[in-house]
Design a protein around this motif. Structure first.
Motif, short mmCIF file in Angstrom:
data_model
loop_
_atom_site.label_atom_id
_atom_site.label_comp_id
_atom_site.label_asym_id
_atom_site.label_seq_id
_atom_site.Cartn_x
_atom_site.Cartn_y
_atom_site.Cartn_z
N VAL A 95 32.63 42.07 50.87
CA VAL A 95 31.71 41.03 50.40
C VAL A 95 30.94 41.60 49.21
O VAL A 95 30.52 42.76 49.23
CB VAL A 95 30.73 40.60 51.52
N PHE A 96 30.77 40.76 48.20
CA PHE A 96 30.03 41.14 47.00
C PHE A 96 28.87 40.18 46.80
O PHE A 96 28.92 39.03 47.25
CB PHE A 96 30.94 41.09 45.76
N ALA A 97 27.84 40.62 46.11
CA ALA A 97 26.75 39.72 45.72
C ALA A 97 27.37 38.54 44.99
O ALA A 97 28.24 38.71 44.14
CB ALA A 97 25.75 40.45 44.84
N GLY A 98 26.96 37.34 45.34
CA GLY A 98 27.49 36.13 44.74
C GLY A 98 28.52 35.43 45.61
O GLY A 98 28.85 34.26 45.37
N ASP A 99 29.05 36.13 46.64
CA ASP A 99 29.99 35.48 47.55
C ASP A 99 29.25 34.51 48.46
O ASP A 99 28.11 34.77 48.88
CB ASP A 99 30.71 36.51 48.43
#
Length: 152
Positions: A95-99
């Motif tokens: 998971v990445f920031a913005g997901d």
């Protein structure tokens, strides 16, 4: 409004939770630092740029908490006595920031409590997905649930 009581659950029952949540960089930084997890994969953009991910990945324990938390309104709000355990937890995709995350739940099993006649145990499988439909987290969770109160 309370969640569901032990009697309301059926094995095989499925929930497609309507809540969605976009993960932010601040979520990841705060969770990682509050839990004293200084892993540079979560906190150091320069370090992360040199990894296969090319950017910081979100702390997996934040992801697990978010996935389970997003199920509460539909299932266990004010009807859980306690979580008994979590197992078979997987994080097949980062998971990445913005997901943006959404979650589905399936009831795997249910049984009466042997020690507490006013309660039963439900085993859930929670699965979190990102905006592209990729599984980002799956977890089995056992919860001790209140039975519906007797009518007076």
């Amino acid at each position: 409004m309370p969640g569901l009581y032990f009697q309301d659950f059926e094995v095989g029952q499925r929930f497609d939770h309507e809540w969605t949540r976009t993960v932010t960089e601040m979520d990841n930084v705060l969770f990682s630092t509050l839990t004293m997890n200084v892993q540079p994969l979560h906190l150091d953009a320069h370090f992360s740029a040199q990894t296969e991910f090319r950017k910081p990945i979100v702390n997996s324990l934040f992801t697990l908490g978010l996935v389970i938390g997003m199920t509460v309104n539909d299932t266990t709000f004010r009807t859980t006595i306690a979580n008994l355990g979590m197992g078979d937890t997987r994080f097949p995709n980062p998971v990445f920031a913005g997901d943006t995350i959404h979650v589905k739940t399936e009831v795997l099993s249910k049984r009466e409590s042997k020690s507490r006649p006013e309660a039963g145990i439900i085993e859930f499988e929670h699965t979190g997905y990102n905006q592209d439909g990729k599984v980002i987290c799956a977890c089995k969770r056992a919860a001790l649930m209140h039975k519906r109160p007797a009518q007076a």
